[in-house]
Design an enzyme around this catalytic site. Structure first.
Site: not given
Ligand code: 13P
Length: 287
Positions: A84, A105, A135, A178, A208, A229, A231-232
């Protein structure tokens, strides 16, 4: 089954759904996501940032763990192991470590340099049977407490990068990593539609994913987003479940301090988050 993300994203684009990329941080995270993908019969992409790679003792440790887990847990759904937001150097480290997919990236390089490096990586990935994400338009987020608004990509630049032969393209459409600030204006569907029109069949990536309302996610998918994607959101779910366990004093009862017990509610919370996202993205039963 460890595969590149190429085929699963072509299928997703044609089938009007999206495959989730869930970032991993450790063994529990990886196991929870793999088991949920298998249970939901969904393809999945495991995302590894450079920081997470370092935390997990390097990309080779990660690749070997993921491969061994796929084997031991008898995971038959397609799984891509993806770098990533990779720097140019990290891309090569992941190629050597046995990843099946990378993101270069290059958004912070001048466009000529981004093009030259992307071209080179397209060639290497093709030779290795790996997939490559590029990207255009940097994706904002929190840095040192300052939340930057997401940029919107230039559709012509997207077309130029897409034509280099990458397999998926992350275009900034006002999305950020985030939590979204209260004054976030939402995704720019105008930009997304313009990018989509320019790049045709190229699967688009929405970074995000945390905190984007369901209706915006669905609209983004209808306009050509095939990879989302997250993550947070898994981190928040894990932290909240762990907090409740400790606040309820469960770590003080019997062997509640055993990490296999202490981390179990967090793991369940990750699974529930991944399940919910797979349903929303439409990837259930698409393995
Ligand atoms: P979030 O942490 O906002 O879900 O974004 C994850 C992301 O885009 C990883 O590349």
């Amino acid at each position: 089954m460890l595969v590149s993300a190429k085929e699963m994203l072509i299928k997703a684009k044609e089938g009007h759904y999206a495959v989730g990329q869930f970032n991993i941080n450790n063994l529990e995270w990886t196991k929870a996501i793999l088991q949920t993908a298998q249970e939901m019969n969904s393809p999945v992409i495991l995302g590894v940032s450079e920081g997470a790679g370092k935390y997990m003792c390097g990309f080779k440790t990660v690749a070997d763990m993921v491969k061994a887990m796929i084997d031991e847990l008898k995971i038959t759904v397609p799984v891509a192991l993806h770098l990533d937001h990779g720097t140019y150097e990290a891309c090569y480290k992941c190629i050597d470590a046995g990843f099946s997919s990378i993101m270069f990236d290059g958004s912070h390089y001048p466009i000529e340099e981004n093009v030259a490096k992307t071209k080179e990586l397209v060639k290497v990935c093709e030779e290795k049977g790996m997939s490559l994400e590029a990207e255009v338009g940097s994706i904002g987020g929190e840095e040192d407490g300052v939340v930057g608004m997401g940029e919107c990509a230039d559709p012509n630049e997207c077309k130029m990068i897409a034509d280099l032969g990458v397999n998926m393209l992350a275009a900034g459409i006002g999305n950020i990593h985030g939590k979204y600030p209260a004054n976030w204006p939402g995704l720019s569907f105008e930009t997304l539609a313009a990018v989509s029109e320019k790049v045709g069949k190229m699967p688009l990536v929405l970074h995000g994913g945390t905190g984007i309302p369901a209706d915006m996610i669905q609209k983004a998918i209808s306009l050509g987003v095939s990879k989302i994607n997250v993550n947070t959101e898994c981190q928040l779910a894990f932290a909240a479940a762990t907090r409740s366990y400790v606040e309820a004093g469960k770590d003080l009862e019997g062997k509640g301090f055993d990490p296999r017990k202490l981390l179990a509610p967090g793991v369940e919370a990750i699974k529930a988050t991944v399940r919910e996202k797979m349903e929303l993205f439409g990837s259930v039963n698409k393995a």
